[in-house]
Design a protein around this motif. Structure first.
Motif, PDB file in Angstrom:
ATOM      1  N   HIS A 226      23.856  54.487  74.822  1.00  0.00           N
ATOM      2  CA  HIS A 226      23.229  53.162  74.809  1.00  0.00           C
ATOM      3  C   HIS A 226      23.988  52.281  75.786  1.00  0.00           C
ATOM      4  N   SER A 227      23.253  51.384  76.447  1.00  0.00           N
ATOM      5  CA  SER A 227      23.896  50.518  77.435  1.00  0.00           C
ATOM      6  C   SER A 227      23.062  49.257  77.600  1.00  0.00           C
ATOM      7  N   GLN A 228      23.715  48.108  77.526  1.00  0.00           N
ATOM      8  CA  GLN A 228      22.975  46.853  77.753  1.00  0.00           C
ATOM      9  C   GLN A 228      23.117  46.396  79.186  1.00  0.00           C
ATOM     10  N   THR A 229      24.327  46.472  79.727  1.00  0.00           N
ATOM     11  CA  THR A 229      24.558  45.908  81.061  1.00  0.00           C
ATOM     12  C   THR A 229      24.834  46.974  82.116  1.00  0.00           C
ATOM     13  N   GLY A 230      24.708  48.258  81.735  1.00  0.00           N
ATOM     14  CA  GLY A 230      24.728  49.325  82.727  1.00  0.00           C
ATOM     15  C   GLY A 230      26.014  50.131  82.843  1.00  0.00           C
ATOM     16  N   ARG A 231      27.094  49.653  82.215  1.00  0.00           N
ATOM     17  CA  ARG A 231      28.352  50.397  82.374  1.00  0.00           C
ATOM     18  C   ARG A 231      28.295  51.768  81.704  1.00  0.00           C
ATOM     19  N   THR A 232      27.869  51.801  80.458  1.00  0.00           N
ATOM     20  CA  THR A 232      27.806  53.101  79.759  1.00  0.00           C
ATOM     21  C   THR A 232      26.780  54.004  80.436  1.00  0.00           C
ATOM     22  N   ARG A 233      25.721  53.393  80.976  1.00  0.00           N
ATOM     23  CA  ARG A 233      24.718  54.209  81.689  1.00  0.00           C
ATOM     24  C   ARG A 233      25.344  54.887  82.906  1.00  0.00           C
TER      25      ARG A 233
ATOM     26  N   THR B 262      28.828  55.144  74.244  1.00  0.00           N
ATOM     27  CA  THR B 262      28.527  53.852  73.616  1.00  0.00           C
ATOM     28  C   THR B 262      29.419  52.741  74.162  1.00  0.00           C
ATOM     29  N   PRO B 263      28.878  51.528  74.251  1.00  0.00           N
ATOM     30  CA  PRO B 263      29.766  50.388  74.446  1.00  0.00           C
ATOM     31  C   PRO B 263      30.491  50.090  73.133  1.00  0.00           C
ATOM     32  N   GLU B 264      31.600  49.390  73.210  1.00  0.00           N
ATOM     33  CA  GLU B 264      32.204  48.883  71.975  1.00  0.00           C
ATOM     34  C   GLU B 264      31.591  47.520  71.690  1.00  0.00           C
ATOM     35  N   ASN B 265      31.004  47.403  70.515  1.00  0.00           N
ATOM     36  CA  ASN B 265      30.414  46.127  70.096  1.00  0.00           C
ATOM     37  C   ASN B 265      31.058  45.694  68.787  1.00  0.00           C
ATOM     38  N   PHE B 266      31.700  44.547  68.792  1.00  0.00           N
ATOM     39  CA  PHE B 266      32.355  44.018  67.593  1.00  0.00           C
ATOM     40  C   PHE B 266      33.295  45.057  66.974  1.00  0.00           C
ATOM     41  N   GLY B 267      34.034  45.746  67.816  1.00  0.00           N
ATOM     42  CA  GLY B 267      35.019  46.702  67.328  1.00  0.00           C
ATOM     43  C   GLY B 267      34.420  47.958  66.732  1.00  0.00           C
ATOM     44  N   TYR B 268      33.162  48.260  67.083  1.00  0.00           N
ATOM     45  CA  TYR B 268      32.462  49.404  66.501  1.00  0.00           C
ATOM     46  C   TYR B 268      31.598  50.039  67.590  1.00  0.00           C
TER      47      TYR B 268
ATOM     48  N   ILE C  39      33.234  55.896  76.128  1.00  0.00           N
ATOM     49  CA  ILE C  39      33.087  54.529  75.628  1.00  0.00           C
ATOM     50  C   ILE C  39      33.340  53.541  76.747  1.00  0.00           C
ATOM     51  N   SER C  40      32.494  52.522  76.801  1.00  0.00           N
ATOM     52  CA  SER C  40      32.733  51.393  77.696  1.00  0.00           C
ATOM     53  C   SER C  40      33.056  50.177  76.849  1.00  0.00           C
ATOM     54  N   ALA C  41      34.205  49.572  77.123  1.00  0.00           N
ATOM     55  CA  ALA C  41      34.634  48.401  76.345  1.00  0.00           C
ATOM     56  C   ALA C  41      35.023  47.280  77.292  1.00  0.00           C
ATOM     57  N   GLY C  42      35.011  46.069  76.766  1.00  0.00           N
ATOM     58  CA  GLY C  42      35.499  44.948  77.563  1.00  0.00           C
ATOM     59  C   GLY C  42      36.993  45.070  77.766  1.00  0.00           C
ATOM     60  N   ASN C  43      37.719  45.272  76.672  1.00  0.00           N
ATOM     61  CA  ASN C  43      39.184  45.334  76.799  1.00  0.00           C
ATOM     62  C   ASN C  43      39.861  46.211  75.760  1.00  0.00           C
ATOM     63  N   ASP C  44      39.065  46.937  74.916  1.00  0.00           N
ATOM     64  CA  ASP C  44      39.727  47.710  73.856  1.00  0.00           C
ATOM     65  C   ASP C  44      39.122  49.114  73.757  1.00  0.00           C
ATOM     66  N   GLY C  45      38.163  49.323  72.885  1.00  0.00           N
ATOM     67  CA  GLY C  45      37.506  50.627  72.776  1.00  0.00           C
ATOM     68  C   GLY C  45      37.959  51.456  71.596  1.00  0.00           C
TER      69      GLY C  45
HETATM   70  C1  LIG Z   1      27.818  41.916  71.096  1.00  0.00           C
HETATM   71  C2  LIG Z   1      28.955  42.441  71.894  1.00  0.00           C
HETATM   72  C3  LIG Z   1      30.151  42.742  71.257  1.00  0.00           C
HETATM   73  C4  LIG Z   1      31.231  43.246  71.999  1.00  0.00           C
HETATM   74  N1  LIG Z   1      32.390  43.597  71.348  1.00  0.00           N
HETATM   75  C5  LIG Z   1      33.429  44.105  72.045  1.00  0.00           C
HETATM   76  C6  LIG Z   1      34.616  44.524  71.357  1.00  0.00           C
HETATM   77  O1  LIG Z   1      34.734  44.445  70.149  1.00  0.00           O
HETATM   78  N2  LIG Z   1      35.628  45.040  72.097  1.00  0.00           N
HETATM   79  C7  LIG Z   1      35.556  45.169  73.466  1.00  0.00           C
HETATM   80  O2  LIG Z   1      36.508  45.649  74.072  1.00  0.00           O
HETATM   81  N3  LIG Z   1      34.430  44.792  74.136  1.00  0.00           N
HETATM   82  C8  LIG Z   1      33.372  44.265  73.458  1.00  0.00           C
HETATM   83  N4  LIG Z   1      32.213  43.919  74.122  1.00  0.00           N
HETATM   84  C9  LIG Z   1      32.117  44.141  75.556  1.00  0.00           C
HETATM   85  C10 LIG Z   1      31.356  45.438  75.881  1.00  0.00           C
HETATM   86  O3  LIG Z   1      31.882  46.535  75.146  1.00  0.00           O
HETATM   87  C11 LIG Z   1      31.498  45.749  77.369  1.00  0.00           C
HETATM   88  O4  LIG Z   1      30.982  44.679  78.131  1.00  0.00           O
HETATM   89  C12 LIG Z   1      30.820  47.062  77.755  1.00  0.00           C
HETATM   90  O5  LIG Z   1      31.306  47.432  79.029  1.00  0.00           O
HETATM   91  C13 LIG Z   1      29.308  46.936  77.804  1.00  0.00           C
HETATM   92  O6  LIG Z   1      28.749  48.179  78.119  1.00  0.00           O
HETATM   93  P1  LIG Z   1      27.265  48.317  78.679  1.00  0.00           P
HETATM   94  O7  LIG Z   1      27.277  47.748  80.082  1.00  0.00           O
HETATM   95  O8  LIG Z   1      26.997  49.777  78.689  1.00  0.00           O
HETATM   96  O9  LIG Z   1      26.372  47.555  77.783  1.00  0.00           O
HETATM   97  C14 LIG Z   1      31.125  43.411  73.413  1.00  0.00           C
HETATM   98  C15 LIG Z   1      29.892  43.090  74.038  1.00  0.00           C
HETATM   99  C16 LIG Z   1      28.835  42.630  73.289  1.00  0.00           C
HETATM  100  C17 LIG Z   1      27.524  42.303  73.974  1.00  0.00           C
END
Ligand SMILES: Cc1cc2nc3c(=O)[nH]c(=O)nc-3n(C[C@H](O)[C@H](O)[C@H](O)COP(=O)(O)O)c2cc1C
Length: 151
Positions: free
Chosen positions: A9-16, A57-63, A92-98
């Protein structure tokens, strides 16, 4: 011929982007068939017919993302008694954790009794060449192992 299923799954393209590199890696092994599906479109039949599974998967809300959780929720009853030790990897793609997403996916993998065959790839922030190389290796490793039936 080994079949590798990539579910992401990917919203902004990183995981894709990571999924595409995993697919390229898997396809680099001769004779391997790669099925890559968005989580919302992946089914229990896809999982049952695959020799190996890669989850992205992206990390969303620590999950893990809700869509990946939904894939697991939808497929569990139909598959969990038939996927014992199915080769498995995660990226996994995360903003700063994962780590929260990884823990959650690993716990579910235990429920299915998948066999993890390579270390996870966790990207923090933008997807770099290095991350794409790791994803390529991840795909090639699970595909090569499945093709040679070493798992
Ligand atoms: C609703 C939401 C919750 C998120 N929660 C986290 C988080 O808990 N930890 C983290 O490191 N990044 C978090 N992020 C950032 C995404 O994991 C990160 O931008 C990721 O690269 C998105 O991947 P995508 O481009 O495949 O959607 C969150 C993003 C969204 C939209």
């Amino acid at each position: 011929m080994a079949k590798i299923l990539i579910v992401y799954h990917s919203q902004t393209g990183r995981t894709r982007k990571m999924a595409e590199a995993v697919a390229e890696g898997a396809k680099s092994i001769e004779g391997v068939e790669v099925i890559s599906k968005k989580a919302a479109e992946a089914t229990a039949e896809d999982l049952l017919s695959a020799d190996g599974l890669a989850i992205g998967t992206p990390e969303n809300f620590g999950y893990m993302s809700g869509m990946i959780k939904d894939f697991f929720d939808r497929t569990y009853y139909a598959t969990h008694e038939k996927v014992f030790r199915k080769p498995f990897v995660v990226f996994i793609s995360a903003g700063n954790d994962g780590t929260g997403a990884l823990r959650a996916v690993e716990r579910i993998a235990l429920g299915y009794k998948f066999k993890t065959v390579f270390q996870p790839v966790i990207a923090k922030g933008d997807i770099t060449e290095e991350i794409l190389n790791q994803c390529h290796e991840l795909g090639a490793t699970i595909a090569g192992g499945c093709q040679m039936q070493i798992y």
